[in-house]
Design an enzyme around this catalytic site. Structure first.
Site, mmCIF file in Angstrom:
data_model
loop_
_atom_site.group_PDB
_atom_site.id
_atom_site.type_symbol
_atom_site.label_atom_id
_atom_site.label_comp_id
_atom_site.label_asym_id
_atom_site.label_seq_id
_atom_site.Cartn_x
_atom_site.Cartn_y
_atom_site.Cartn_z
ATOM 1 N N ASP A 1 -9.095 -6.248 -4.375
ATOM 2 C CA ASP A 1 -8.687 -4.965 -3.804
ATOM 3 C C ASP A 1 -9.286 -3.851 -4.661
ATOM 4 O O ASP A 1 -8.830 -3.608 -5.773
ATOM 5 C CB ASP A 1 -7.155 -4.882 -3.792
ATOM 6 C CG ASP A 1 -6.633 -3.601 -3.161
ATOM 7 O OD1 ASP A 1 -7.439 -2.690 -2.867
ATOM 8 O OD2 ASP A 1 -5.404 -3.512 -2.968
ATOM 9 N N SER B 1 0.825 -1.199 0.000
ATOM 10 C CA SER B 1 0.000 0.000 0.000
ATOM 11 C C SER B 1 0.870 1.264 0.000
ATOM 12 O O SER B 1 1.746 1.409 -0.844
ATOM 13 C CB SER B 1 -0.930 -0.059 1.216
ATOM 14 O OG SER B 1 -1.910 0.923 1.138
ATOM 15 N N HIS C 1 -8.125 -5.041 -0.019
ATOM 16 C CA HIS C 1 -6.826 -4.400 0.177
ATOM 17 C C HIS C 1 -6.054 -5.030 1.336
ATOM 18 O O HIS C 1 -4.828 -5.135 1.303
ATOM 19 C CB HIS C 1 -7.059 -2.907 0.444
ATOM 20 C CG HIS C 1 -5.799 -2.094 0.450
ATOM 21 N ND1 HIS C 1 -4.961 -2.017 -0.644
ATOM 22 C CD2 HIS C 1 -5.231 -1.326 1.411
ATOM 23 C CE1 HIS C 1 -3.935 -1.220 -0.349
ATOM 24 N NE2 HIS C 1 -4.067 -0.802 0.885
#
Lengths: 378, 210
Positions: free
Chosen positions: A318, A153, A351
């Site tokens: 995601d 991320s 995610h």
């Protein structure tokens, strides 16, 4: 291979007296970085791997905290002896970024020029600023070149930025669940979270420390919003569905659905330990990250300086940083002639999948690091 | 970039004799130092060979998790994507050669894949099993769908939805405006001179957009 824990770890602090010039034009006078290390730096000093954290994590990547033994590192399933990033072969560094609230200089720290906490006056920092600060830490630790810089991320954005800012200092970039820039929708979610914090009466424009209050209500909402974006629709359906905590509707507004209860719990927990100013700063760093911006949106040109080899991983469910976003990076890397492995893991967890156990995902990262280890001199 | 100079060593040497028959022919059509896209690259055998022997800059596209993992173990570049949509990410004429080895017959959008190959590559190479091989005909005469080492599937579980003969391929190539610049009809890795349309087990073609 028996996978284990790095054990009990004690964070360290490095003090930097030289001011750091920031992307905003501001300068951070002196600062401290809090970090942890696992494994041993080899004689050739070429087996170091920097692990960068995302929004709410810290330098505590693996093992148990010496002061609070129940605190297991945020990527403990990835980093340790016999784990995909194997600390028997690599010297792993986790560092808390500037502006965060886990020991490195941030809004809660005392500004030497005023004798009071920075609060709202802490300068806005960017991913590039963090990378510059991390590079200084590497200098002090005697690491000229990282075997790899890795993150998920926002952490992966730092790893990508390393390849652009310090192309000679990074052999491999391992970027998981990331994007070359936030979308309008991503920024919109951040703005809702920030608005929740800023509109909390306890926020006081960011200078709440002296008043002895914490804008917990705002932080709670911010975290609830964040959590929704970390999970997939399927994952939420699977975890909670429409399950009720009691047998029937109560015809009120309490936490009746399991999903409500979960979000409230996550929000409450978060508001106990996370700093509101840090939340604003880190979401802003996310918003601002866009290496192609200086090149008229051309990611190929932005990544042209990169010399590293790349592993990129995305997860099919995601929707925060969808696979299509990672493919933009892959495309730009291929056009630049860089070596790249790109895997799209079919995982249901949205995610959050980058933090979870998934055999295919971990096998792949493990195999990649086997190659990295094979290249090392020591 | 220093094409092969900076590449990892492969886990083991990839000896030429170990290459599948069609891969040997494909490798022969690839220039030293070329940039190559290997579609449906499997475990990366051809890519590792081209990297080590041709100093080629090679990327593979593969959908299977296990094959992607095998490619990582070989230290070759691989992109996990569905071939039939995954080529969109590459700009026009990005590669010297685009290879589609023993996969054409399993493509649903056969024409679209060939067009995409011609778009992203300066030349394309495809190989496929020859459906017209005499043993297949014998099988059909006996009333059964052919099952052979090149096509080891029963009719109900085969991934091969678009089988063809060399002549069929040449007709399609012409219709798509592809100029055939090389052809090898092989059996046991050797070119077949006599009655190749009946005796070749594998067809390998090289083409360029006209």
């Amino acid at each position: 291979m028996q996978a284990g824990s790095v054990g009990v770890v004690t964070p360290q602090t490095m003090r930097f007296a030289d001011p750091l010039a920031l992307a905003s034009g501001a300068r951070l006078a002196g600062y401290e970085l809090c970090y942890e290390t696992y494994g041993t730096l080899n004689a050739a000093r070429d087996n170091a791997v920097l692990v960068c954290h995302a929004l709410n994590a810290s330098h505590h990547v693996a093992g148990r905290n010496a002061d609070r033994l129940d605190e297991v590192g945020w990527w403990d399933n990835m980093v340790g002896p016999g784990k995909p990033l194997d600390t028997r072969r690599f010297f792993v560094i986790g560092v808390n970024n500037l502006g965060s609230c886990f020991g490195s200089t941030g809004p809660m720290s005392v500004d030497a020029s005023t004798g009071r906490p920075y609060g709202a006056s802490f300068p806005v920092v960017t991913v590039e600023d963090w990378v510059n600060a991390q590079a200084r830490l590497a200098d002090r630790l005697g690491i000229e070149r990282f075997a790899a810089v890795m993150g998920g991320s926002l952490g992966a954005m730092q790893a990508l930025s390393w390849t652009i800012q310090y192309p000679q200092r990074i052999r491999h970039c391992v970027a998981i669940a990331t994007t070359p820039r936030l979308s309008a929708q991503n920024i919109a979610f951040n703005e809702v979270a920030r608005t929740a914090i800023r509109s909390d009466p306890d926020f006081h424009g960011g200078d709440y420390y002296a008043r002895g209050v914490v804008p917990k209500r705002g932080l709670r909402v911010a975290r609830m919003i964040g959590h929704i974006t970390y999970l997939s629709d399927d994952d939420m359906a699977e975890k909670f569905g429409r399950s009720l905590r009691n047998a029937d509707y109560a015809f009120g507004f309490g936490a009746e659905f399991e999903v409500e209860s979960y979000l409230r719990y996550q929000g409450d927990k978060f508001s106990e330990y996370f700093d509101a100013n840090t939340y604003l700063l880190i979401t802003r760093a996310l918003d601002y990250f866009d290496p192609a911006r200086a090149f008229g949106g051309d990611l190929v040109r932005a990544l042209a300086p990169a010399r590293a080899r790349f592993l990129l991983v995305s997860f099919t469910t995601d929707w925060r940083f969808a696979p299509a976003r990672a493919r933009e990076i892959v495309e730009a890397l291929v056009v630049n002639g860089r070596q790249v492995v790109y895997a799209e893991i079919d995982a249901p967890h949205g995610h959050d999948a980058f933090l979870l156990d998934d055999a295919r995902y971990h096998r792949l990262v493990s195999a990649y690091f086997d190659n990295v280890a094979g290249e090392l001199a020591g | 970039m220093s094409a092969a100079g900076g590449l990892n060593a492969a886990p083991g040497p990839v000896a030429m004799p170990l290459l599948r028959d069609d891969l040997r022919q494909i490798a022969a059509w690839i220039a030293d130092g070329a940039s190559v896209l290997d579609l449906g690259c499997g475990d990366g055998t051809l890519m590792a060979y081209l990297r080590d022997s041709r100093a080629a800059r090679v990327y593979g596209v593969e959908i299977s998790d296990d094959s992607v993992l095998a490619c990582v173990r070989r230290g070759v570049s691989v992109i996990q994507a569905d071939l039939e949509s995954g080529l969109r990410m590459f700009p026009d004429r990005m590669f010297d050669t685009v290879v589609l080895s023993q996969t054409l017959q399993a493509m649903r959008q056969t024409e679209a894949v060939l067009r995409e190959m011609a778009r992203v590559g300066r030349q394309g190479i495809v190989s496929f099993p020859n459906f017209g091989h005499w043993k297949h005909l014998v099988s059909l005469i006996g009333g059964r769908m052919p099952v052979s080492p090149q096509m080891p599937y029963q009719w109900y579980d085969t991934p091969n939805v678009h089988l063809c003969t060399p002549k069929d391929f040449e007709i399609l190539a012409a219709r798509l405006g592809l100029a055939i610049t090389g052809r090898a009809l092989l059996s046991a890795g050797q070119p077949v001179a006599l009655w190749p349309h009946l005796r070749a087990k594998l067809a390998v073609y090289r083409f360029e957009p006209k």
